[in-house]
Design a protein around this motif. Structure first.
Motif, PDB file in Angstrom:
ATOM      1  N   SER A 161     -82.783  39.740  29.230  1.00 31.90           N
ATOM      2  CA  SER A 161     -83.574  40.954  29.172  1.00 31.90           C
ATOM      3  C   SER A 161     -83.280  41.741  27.902  1.00 31.90           C
ATOM      4  CB  SER A 161     -83.259  41.812  30.398  1.00 31.90           C
ATOM      5  OG  SER A 161     -83.831  43.074  30.266  1.00 31.90           O
ATOM      6  N   LYS A 162     -84.216  42.600  27.568  1.00 29.06           N
ATOM      7  CA  LYS A 162     -83.984  43.509  26.447  1.00 29.06           C
ATOM      8  C   LYS A 162     -83.103  44.677  26.873  1.00 29.06           C
ATOM      9  CE  LYS A 162     -88.199  46.212  27.103  1.00 29.06           C
ATOM     10  NZ  LYS A 162     -89.403  46.716  26.487  1.00 29.06           N
ATOM     11  N   TYR A 163     -82.804  44.760  28.168  1.00 25.10           N
ATOM     12  CA  TYR A 163     -81.990  45.848  28.694  1.00 25.10           C
ATOM     13  C   TYR A 163     -80.551  45.417  28.914  1.00 25.10           C
ATOM     14  CZ  TYR A 163     -86.510  48.012  29.557  1.00 25.10           C
ATOM     15  OH  TYR A 163     -87.760  48.545  29.405  1.00 25.10           O
ATOM     16  N   LEU A 164     -79.671  46.397  28.899  1.00 25.68           N
ATOM     17  CA  LEU A 164     -78.253  46.163  29.173  1.00 25.68           C
ATOM     18  C   LEU A 164     -78.039  45.764  30.626  1.00 25.68           C
ATOM     19  CD1 LEU A 164     -76.791  49.326  27.393  1.00 25.68           C
ATOM     20  CD2 LEU A 164     -76.755  46.978  26.539  1.00 25.68           C
ATOM     21  N   SER A 165     -76.894  45.166  30.906  1.00 28.39           N
ATOM     22  CA  SER A 165     -76.533  44.897  32.293  1.00 28.39           C
ATOM     23  C   SER A 165     -76.348  46.239  32.992  1.00 28.39           C
ATOM     24  CB  SER A 165     -75.217  44.105  32.354  1.00 28.39           C
ATOM     25  OG  SER A 165     -74.140  44.934  31.955  1.00 28.39           O
ATOM     26  N   GLU A 174     -73.113  47.970  31.871  1.00 32.07           N
ATOM     27  CA  GLU A 174     -73.207  48.496  30.506  1.00 32.07           C
ATOM     28  C   GLU A 174     -74.137  49.710  30.449  1.00 32.07           C
ATOM     29  OE1 GLU A 174     -72.675  44.505  27.792  1.00 32.07           O
ATOM     30  OE2 GLU A 174     -74.551  44.754  28.892  1.00 32.07           O
ATOM     31  N   ALA A 175     -75.220  49.652  31.216  1.00 32.05           N
ATOM     32  CA  ALA A 175     -76.163  50.780  31.253  1.00 32.05           C
ATOM     33  C   ALA A 175     -75.480  52.017  31.812  1.00 32.05           C
ATOM     34  CB  ALA A 175     -77.393  50.416  32.083  1.00 32.05           C
ATOM     35  N   CYS A 176     -74.719  51.849  32.886  1.00 28.06           N
ATOM     36  CA  CYS A 176     -73.982  52.987  33.467  1.00 28.06           C
ATOM     37  C   CYS A 176     -73.055  53.599  32.421  1.00 28.06           C
ATOM     38  CB  CYS A 176     -73.161  52.546  34.674  1.00 28.06           C
ATOM     39  SG  CYS A 176     -74.133  52.168  36.143  1.00 28.06           S
ATOM     40  N   SER A 177     -72.306  52.750  31.737  1.00 28.02           N
ATOM     41  CA  SER A 177     -71.357  53.249  30.735  1.00 28.02           C
ATOM     42  C   SER A 177     -72.069  54.039  29.644  1.00 28.02           C
ATOM     43  CB  SER A 177     -70.593  52.085  30.099  1.00 28.02           C
ATOM     44  OG  SER A 177     -69.778  51.473  31.044  1.00 28.02           O
ATOM     45  N   LEU A 178     -73.179  53.508  29.156  1.00 34.87           N
ATOM     46  CA  LEU A 178     -73.907  54.194  28.092  1.00 34.87           C
ATOM     47  C   LEU A 178     -74.518  55.507  28.583  1.00 34.87           C
ATOM     48  CD1 LEU A 178     -75.069  54.404  25.266  1.00 34.87           C
ATOM     49  CD2 LEU A 178     -76.930  52.901  25.986  1.00 34.87           C
ATOM     50  N   VAL A 179     -75.157  55.469  29.733  1.00 30.12           N
ATOM     51  CA  VAL A 179     -75.816  56.670  30.263  1.00 30.12           C
ATOM     52  C   VAL A 179     -74.800  57.780  30.523  1.00 30.12           C
ATOM     53  CG1 VAL A 179     -77.054  57.581  32.276  1.00 30.12           C
ATOM     54  CG2 VAL A 179     -77.852  55.508  31.169  1.00 30.12           C
ATOM     55  N   ARG A 180     -73.636  57.408  30.976  1.00 33.84           N
ATOM     56  CA  ARG A 180     -72.601  58.422  31.276  1.00 33.84           C
ATOM     57  C   ARG A 180     -72.144  59.159  30.027  1.00 33.84           C
ATOM     58  NH1 ARG A 180     -69.762  54.392  35.618  1.00 33.84           N
ATOM     59  NH2 ARG A 180     -71.428  54.600  37.168  1.00 33.84           N
ATOM     60  N   THR A 181     -72.282  58.543  28.857  1.00 33.83           N
ATOM     61  CA  THR A 181     -71.918  59.235  27.616  1.00 33.83           C
ATOM     62  C   THR A 181     -72.931  60.324  27.263  1.00 33.83           C
ATOM     63  OG1 THR A 181     -73.114  57.740  26.112  1.00 33.83           O
ATOM     64  CG2 THR A 181     -70.833  57.139  26.702  1.00 33.83           C
ATOM     65  N   LYS A 194     -82.229  50.412  25.203  1.00 29.68           N
ATOM     66  CA  LYS A 194     -81.596  49.358  26.004  1.00 29.68           C
ATOM     67  C   LYS A 194     -81.464  49.742  27.473  1.00 29.68           C
ATOM     68  CE  LYS A 194     -80.301  46.234  22.902  1.00 29.68           C
ATOM     69  NZ  LYS A 194     -80.631  44.840  23.050  1.00 29.68           N
ATOM     70  N   ILE A 195     -81.950  50.955  27.834  1.00 34.67           N
ATOM     71  CA  ILE A 195     -81.910  51.435  29.216  1.00 34.67           C
ATOM     72  C   ILE A 195     -83.352  51.502  29.725  1.00 34.67           C
ATOM     73  CG2 ILE A 195     -81.244  53.333  30.763  1.00 34.67           C
ATOM     74  CD1 ILE A 195     -78.838  52.146  29.379  1.00 34.67           C
ATOM     75  N   PRO A 196     -83.670  50.861  30.850  1.00 40.29           N
ATOM     76  CA  PRO A 196     -85.047  50.920  31.359  1.00 40.29           C
ATOM     77  C   PRO A 196     -85.421  52.326  31.818  1.00 40.29           C
ATOM     78  CG  PRO A 196     -83.613  49.842  32.945  1.00 40.29           C
ATOM     79  CD  PRO A 196     -82.788  50.081  31.724  1.00 40.29           C
ATOM     80  N   SER A 197     -86.709  52.635  31.761  1.00 43.74           N
ATOM     81  CA  SER A 197     -87.175  53.962  32.175  1.00 43.74           C
ATOM     82  C   SER A 197     -87.037  54.173  33.672  1.00 43.74           C
ATOM     83  CB  SER A 197     -88.623  54.189  31.733  1.00 43.74           C
ATOM     84  OG  SER A 197     -89.463  53.212  32.305  1.00 43.74           O
ATOM     85  N   TYR A 232     -82.597  47.733  38.238  1.00 46.55           N
ATOM     86  CA  TYR A 232     -81.280  47.332  38.745  1.00 46.55           C
ATOM     87  C   TYR A 232     -81.204  47.444  40.267  1.00 46.55           C
ATOM     88  CZ  TYR A 232     -80.004  48.184  33.820  1.00 46.55           C
ATOM     89  OH  TYR A 232     -79.942  48.179  32.453  1.00 46.55           O
ATOM     90  N   LYS A 233     -82.311  47.260  40.954  1.00 53.35           N
ATOM     91  CA  LYS A 233     -82.371  47.544  42.390  1.00 53.35           C
ATOM     92  C   LYS A 233     -81.305  46.814  43.205  1.00 53.35           C
ATOM     93  CE  LYS A 233     -86.076  44.269  43.302  1.00 53.35           C
ATOM     94  NZ  LYS A 233     -87.482  44.137  43.560  1.00 53.35           N
ATOM     95  N   ASP A 234     -80.892  45.628  42.774  1.00 49.49           N
ATOM     96  CA  ASP A 234     -79.881  44.884  43.527  1.00 49.49           C
ATOM     97  C   ASP A 234     -78.490  45.506  43.420  1.00 49.49           C
ATOM     98  OD1 ASP A 234     -81.862  43.144  44.279  1.00 49.49           O
ATOM     99  OD2 ASP A 234     -81.352  41.624  42.781  1.00 49.49           O
ATOM    100  N   LYS A 235     -78.265  46.280  42.365  1.00 48.87           N
ATOM    101  CA  LYS A 235     -76.944  46.885  42.155  1.00 48.87           C
ATOM    102  C   LYS A 235     -76.980  48.406  42.249  1.00 48.87           C
ATOM    103  CE  LYS A 235     -75.226  43.152  39.333  1.00 48.87           C
ATOM    104  NZ  LYS A 235     -74.425  42.789  38.191  1.00 48.87           N
ATOM    105  N   TRP A 236     -78.146  48.968  42.449  1.00 50.61           N
ATOM    106  CA  TRP A 236     -78.336  50.423  42.422  1.00 50.61           C
ATOM    107  C   TRP A 236     -77.516  51.112  43.503  1.00 50.61           C
ATOM    108  CZ3 TRP A 236     -79.908  53.371  38.727  1.00 50.61           C
ATOM    109  CH2 TRP A 236     -80.249  54.694  38.982  1.00 50.61           C
TER     110      TRP A 236
END
Length: 122
Positions: free
Chosen positions: A64-68, A71-78, A99-102, A108-112
């Motif tokens: 995907s063009k998006y982060l795992s 990784e998305a959690c880590s980036l968004v938290r900053t 790199k973060i989906p809208s 990320y529904k399986d891990k949300w």
């Protein structure tokens, strides 16, 4: 339509998977090619009474063009956002990292685990 002239729904799903058909557009393009199996319908939902999402190959997050999710959690938290509204506003302003989906709750529904976890880790 009469589904008896077509293969099984499982065969349709397998074709989508082996040919990495993950969108309606890709399926329809493939269905116009000369080597497209004659026993598969061009528009499976019309034949099997199912949804496209049940047929198409699930996009692989690794490709995907998006982060795992992690990784998305880590980036968004900053970004120090507190609420879903803050996240949406950031997107409207053009500040959401590409790199973060809208709609991370869908992507990320399986891990949300909810917006508070996604945005703050709590």
């Amino acid at each position: 339509m009469n589904s008896s002239k077509y293969g099984s729904l499982a065969a349709v799903k397998e074709y989508a998977k082996t040919h990495n058909l993950c969108s309606i557009k890709l399926w329809l393009e493939a269905s116009e090619k000369k080597d497209f199996p004659k026993n598969l319908p061009k528009r499976p939902p019309n034949v099997y009474g199912c949804k496209w999402s049940e047929i198409l190959n699930k996009k692989n997050i690794e490709n995907s063009k998006y982060l795992s999710f992690e990784e998305a959690c880590s980036l968004v938290r900053t970004l120090e956002l507190k609420t879903m509204s803050d996240f949406r506003e950031l997107g409207r302003e053009g500040g959401r990292p590409s790199k973060i989906p809208s709609n991370p709750e869908r992507f990320y529904k399986d891990k949300w685990q909810g917006w508070p976890y996604f945005l703050t880790g709590k």
